[in-house]
Design an enzyme around this catalytic site. Structure first.
Site, PDB file in Angstrom:
ATOM      1  N   GLU A  46       6.796  -2.628  -2.048  1.00 19.15           N
ATOM      2  CA  GLU A  46       7.761  -2.346  -0.900  1.00 19.15           C
ATOM      3  C   GLU A  46       7.767  -3.531  -0.189  1.00 19.15           C
ATOM      4  OE1 GLU A  46       7.822   1.974   0.352  1.00 19.15           O
ATOM      5  OE2 GLU A  46       7.561   0.996   2.295  1.00 19.15           O
ATOM      6  N   HIS A 101      -6.331   2.763 -24.477  1.00 20.57           N
ATOM      7  CA  HIS A 101      -5.919   3.699 -25.435  1.00 20.57           C
ATOM      8  C   HIS A 101      -4.426   4.109 -25.373  1.00 20.57           C
ATOM      9  CE1 HIS A 101      -9.696   3.845 -27.415  1.00 20.57           C
ATOM     10  NE2 HIS A 101     -10.214   3.699 -26.239  1.00 20.57           N
ATOM     11  N   LYS A 116      16.579   6.822   2.873  1.00 17.00           N
ATOM     12  CA  LYS A 116      16.379   7.661   3.639  1.00 17.00           C
ATOM     13  C   LYS A 116      17.864   8.076   4.618  1.00 17.00           C
ATOM     14  CE  LYS A 116      11.800   6.801   5.666  1.00 17.00           C
ATOM     15  NZ  LYS A 116      11.135   6.398   6.548  1.00 17.00           N
TER      16      LYS A 116
HETATM   17  O1  PA5 Z   1       5.465   1.346   4.450  1.00 13.35           O
HETATM   18  C1  PA5 Z   1       5.987   2.291   5.002  1.00 13.35           C
HETATM   19  O2  PA5 Z   1       6.492   1.839   6.210  1.00 13.35           O
HETATM   20  C2  PA5 Z   1       6.471   3.362   4.499  1.00 13.35           C
HETATM   21  O3  PA5 Z   1       6.143   3.632   3.122  1.00 13.35           O
HETATM   22  C3  PA5 Z   1       6.288   4.771   5.365  1.00 13.35           C
HETATM   23  O4  PA5 Z   1       4.872   4.682   5.350  1.00 13.35           O
HETATM   24  C4  PA5 Z   1       6.644   6.012   4.843  1.00 13.35           C
HETATM   25  O5  PA5 Z   1       8.148   5.756   4.673  1.00 13.35           O
HETATM   26  C5  PA5 Z   1       6.542   6.985   5.943  1.00 13.35           C
HETATM   27  O6  PA5 Z   1       7.000   6.849   7.026  1.00 13.35           O
HETATM   28  P1  PA5 Z   1       6.621   7.379   8.443  1.00 13.35           P
HETATM   29  O7  PA5 Z   1       5.215   7.121   8.733  1.00 13.35           O
HETATM   30  O8  PA5 Z   1       7.529   6.756   9.457  1.00 13.35           O
HETATM   31  O9  PA5 Z   1       6.794   8.889   8.332  1.00 13.35           O
END
Ligand code: PA5
Length: 472
Positions: free
Chosen positions: A297, A326, A440
């Site tokens: 990410e 394996h 989203k």
């Molecule tokens: O790293 C990130 O920003 C995302 O993976 C969020 O943690 C995830 O989308 C969850 O978001 P939130 O904490 O706003 O619910």
């Protein structure tokens, strides 16, 4: 750091041309990046002080939070059977990984006495209806404390779980008692959870505004869940602080996070599109899940910092030693030169298991007798690294002297700094996630959420799927 809390070791011998020949990295290649490394280091230092990299403050500035969490845990732990995290992505992967690393491998199956009075831990990080329904079959929700973790307070997955479980709780325990079953972890000022907490009087822990989801394990997000199952959160932070200081050095040869990122950067520019993390310890299995999100990410980006389309990134892959020897190792040792393999090793496991000297007449198994499984796993790891090196495949090792709260804190901080530094080297923003936002938003549009009308129109006008490309 004392002798019980030794530092992590980064061993990158087998990344180097000295071992894997022409396919490896040369000392000159690292040297040629010196100016880029210097500039990236300066940017890291600027971001560290101007609030753009606030995860680096977490190990140093949370003593009040630690006391608050400990007090809270002591006040509630006797009354609950299970602590249940409702969260996803950065709000879930850290709590899972830390719990798996530091507690008994079958923690939830131990009696409460053997858990030292701490509750079981569940992390519901999906919206699969079978999973939640299955969970409801094994717990009594009245005896659960649900920790709703969401920085934005609007993530559909987390909010839908909350809405389902809050309603069930209202029906079961009533609106006056429900406050004992729900605790929020969210932003200080913004988002739905802030408003709901005010309205309903739920207790809330704060996620610092400058700390993004995947960098938040050492904030209230991870510390509350960890403390709730008996993990020493001060040690976690001490380990992270120790590593942070080490990783503040400009010299790449003295800074494991910078070296980790620099080697990945060189490797990626030579076509190594994947970063495989392969822990040789079940305790570290979910650390590679956590790393996968952090790396993917953070550095998988369409645009660079100048707005140029770059489609940059390196795909993280999760593997487990020795299990995946394996399954995936054949590909890793003989397949394409498109990956860096990181093994995680443990010098001293928490247990030792002797293999009895039996079946002496069967020579191709009797050689194992009299040795320990500890020796076996160590030797298998070393053999795999050697075999990869012999087939000229880039691999490096991170060695944990022991897996404990201190070294786990070190590891988390090291990987987060390495990721931030990789972002600098690549000239991309390692702290946003526009690609996740896009998905989203599409979900919101399909649910007719107000404010997403134009997205919905765009989706309706997009080319629809055709029957001719579907086989039934
Ligand atoms: O790293 C990130 O920003 C995302 O993976 C969020 O943690 C995830 O989308 C969850 O978001 P939130 O904490 O706003 O619910």
């Amino acid at each position: 750091m004392n002798e019980n809390n030794l530092g992590l070791i980064l061993d990158y011998n087998y990344m180097m041309a000295d071992y894997i020949g022409g396919k490896g990295i040369t000392a000159q290649e690292i040297e040629s990046l010196k100016e880029k490394i210097r500039l990236s280091h300066n940017n890291m230092m600027i971001k560290k002080t101007n609030g753009m990299m606030d995860f680096r403050r977490l190990p140093f500035e949370q003593m009040d939070l630690v006391s608050e969490i400990k007090e809270y845990v002591n006040a509630v732990k006797n009354d609950i059977e299970a602590f249940v995290v409702l969260g996803i992505g950065g709000s879930a992967l850290g709590p899972i990984a830390v719990q798996q690393a530091l507690n008994h491998p079958y923690y939830n199956e131990l009696t409460k006495e053997k858990r030292n009075g701490y509750p079981r831990l569940y992390v519901l990080d999906n919206v699969d209806p079978e999973r939640i329904s299955g969970f409801l079959d094994v717990v009594d929700i009245e005896k659960c404390l649900f920790n709703v973790v969401s920085k934005s307070g609007s993530t559909s997955e987390t909010m839908s779980q909350f809405m389902i479980l809050e309603k069930m709780l209202e029906e079961k325990v009533g609106s006056d008692k429900i406050r004992g079953n729900i605790v929020f972890t969210t932003d200080r000022e913004k988002g739905n959870l802030v408003e709901i907490a005010k309205k309903k009087g739920y207790r809330s822990f704060v996620i610092p505004s400058g700390v993004g989801g995947r960098y938040s394990e050492l904030s209230s997000v991870g510390l509350l869940a960890a403390a709730m199952c008996g993990i020493d959160i001060e040690e976690l932070l001490k380990g992270a602080a120790y590593m942070d200081e080490l990783c503040s050095r400009e010299d790449v040869y003295q800074n494991p996070a910078y070296m980790f990122a620099t080697l990945h950067f060189i490797a990626m520019n030579q076509g190594r599109n994947m970063s495989v993390m392969m822990p040789y310890a079940d305790s570290l299995k979910y650390m590679s899940d956590w790393y996968a999100q952090l790396w993917a990410e953070s550095i998988g980006k369409k645009y660079d910092l100048e707005g140029k389309v770059v489609h940059a990134g390196q795909t993280p892959v999760k593997a487990l030693g020795v299990t995946d020897q394996h399954s995936q190792l054949q590909l890793y040792s003989e397949g394409p030169d498109d990956k860096v393999i990181i093994t995680l090793g443990v010098k001293e496991y928490k247990k030792e298991l002797m293999i009895p000297a039996v079946y002496e007449e069967i020579k191709n198994i009797s050689f194992l007798g009299g040795h320990t499984q500890n020796e076996l796993i160590h030797i298998e790891q070393a053999s795999t690294e050697y075999a990869l090196m012999r087939s000229s495949k880039m691999n490096m090792a991170i060695l944990f002297p022991r897996v404990n709260a201190f070294t786990i804190g070190e590891f988390i901080q090291m990987m987060e700094i390495a990721t931030g530094f990789m972002g600098e080297l690549m000239n991309i923003n390692a702290f946003d996630q526009p690609g996740v936002e896009e998905s989203k938003n599409a979900t919101y549009a399909m649910f007719n959420k107000p404010g997403y009308e134009s997205k919905r129109r765009e989706m309706e006008e997009a080319k629809q799927k055709e029957e001719r490309f579907i086989i039934r």
